[in-house]
Design an enzyme around this catalytic site. Sequence first.
Site, short mmCIF file in Angstrom:
data_model
loop_
_atom_site.label_atom_id
_atom_site.label_comp_id
_atom_site.label_asym_id
_atom_site.label_seq_id
_atom_site.Cartn_x
_atom_site.Cartn_y
_atom_site.Cartn_z
N ASP A 117 11.26 29.42 32.86
CA ASP A 117 12.21 30.47 32.48
C ASP A 117 12.70 30.21 31.07
OD1 ASP A 117 13.98 28.39 32.77
OD2 ASP A 117 15.01 29.21 34.50
N ASP B 286 11.02 33.25 42.89
CA ASP B 286 11.33 31.82 42.79
C ASP B 286 12.76 31.62 43.24
OD1 ASP B 286 13.29 30.72 40.39
OD2 ASP B 286 12.59 32.77 40.05
#
Length: 374
Positions: free
Chosen positions: A91, A264
């Site tokens: 990320d 996720d």
Amino acid sequence: MAFEFEVIATDGLARAGILHTPHGDIATPVFAPVGTAATVKAVPPRDLEALEVPLILANTYHLFLRPGDELVRELGGLHSFMRWDAPILTDSGGFQIFSLSEINRIDADGVTFRSHLDGSVKRLTPARSMAIQQNLGADIIMAFDQCPPPKDRAEVEAAVTRTHDWLLQCRQAHPQDSRQALFGIVQGGIFPDLREQSARFVGELDLCGYGIGGLAVGETKTEMHAMLEHTLPILPADRPRYLMGVGEPDDLVEGILRGVDMFDCVIPTRLARHGAAFTHDGRINLRNAQYKLQETPIDAALDNYTSGFSRAYLRHLVVAKELLAHYLLSLHNIDFLVSLVAEMRQAIIAGRLREFAADFLPRYLGSKADQAAD
């Protein structure tokens, strides 16, 4: 191509696909366990491989602060550093900056903030996020974005504008010959018009995939589902759609029914550290005395290393605060979610996803008594 997505079957809005990456193919829908600091907490890569985990996530913010992205690069990148040969997603670090750090200043070019580790002043910009993620060497990287409180319209409007501006800067900083797939992120809180505006802007940029951010951060499940229904049809149908930070079993089912391909979440390992486990009959809290004499496994439908231990033994480990409890429950919870999305993939291919959901959801959500004890 280093990265390509193909849809091989649909069932309603749900899709079964394959993500082709430099480190292997990913069957979708997919759930990715989170390895924040280049490790899925308490679970070795060997055991993730045994569970056939196809993808893990690592965190740009945390690895930037410790041990440092340049050190990871010098040691061969994340795959070599953590001995993980399958695909990795990183990320952008934006969510952690806004949730963990003492923010000093947000401007058009980035964020100046204080590290939650030592209070030192740091600077992160879209270009810097791209450079860090390039050093880390993940297969899929996320654009730098701002994740605002979902119900404050003024803040959400500003965050949407900033996220779009930063996405353009990320795309400019992302090398055209990169083997890393850049995903943009849709923001917009719980406001349908802002979600539509963001989805149209991000979707027109011809990126490798699209993340849906700013959900599961304080809104209701009904609001989250409504935003998915409003957002997903706008995004390109030939690219993967990634619902970020979502991992409750019922949310995986609801998301896949609406067309989500990727998820996720830290929840399987976080719950394990608190003595909780997923079962097909709902989440259970192994601290509860009712499990003291139960000789059955957590969930007879699963077959993994944890399945060989009784609920009574696992409860003993939890109550005794033994580290083995973290490992065994993490292993089980990850397997539960990975197996769940794999079953839904097969249901999509067979054209029976709605029947699967109609069986799973009432059973999983049917009893709230034990979940309330967590």
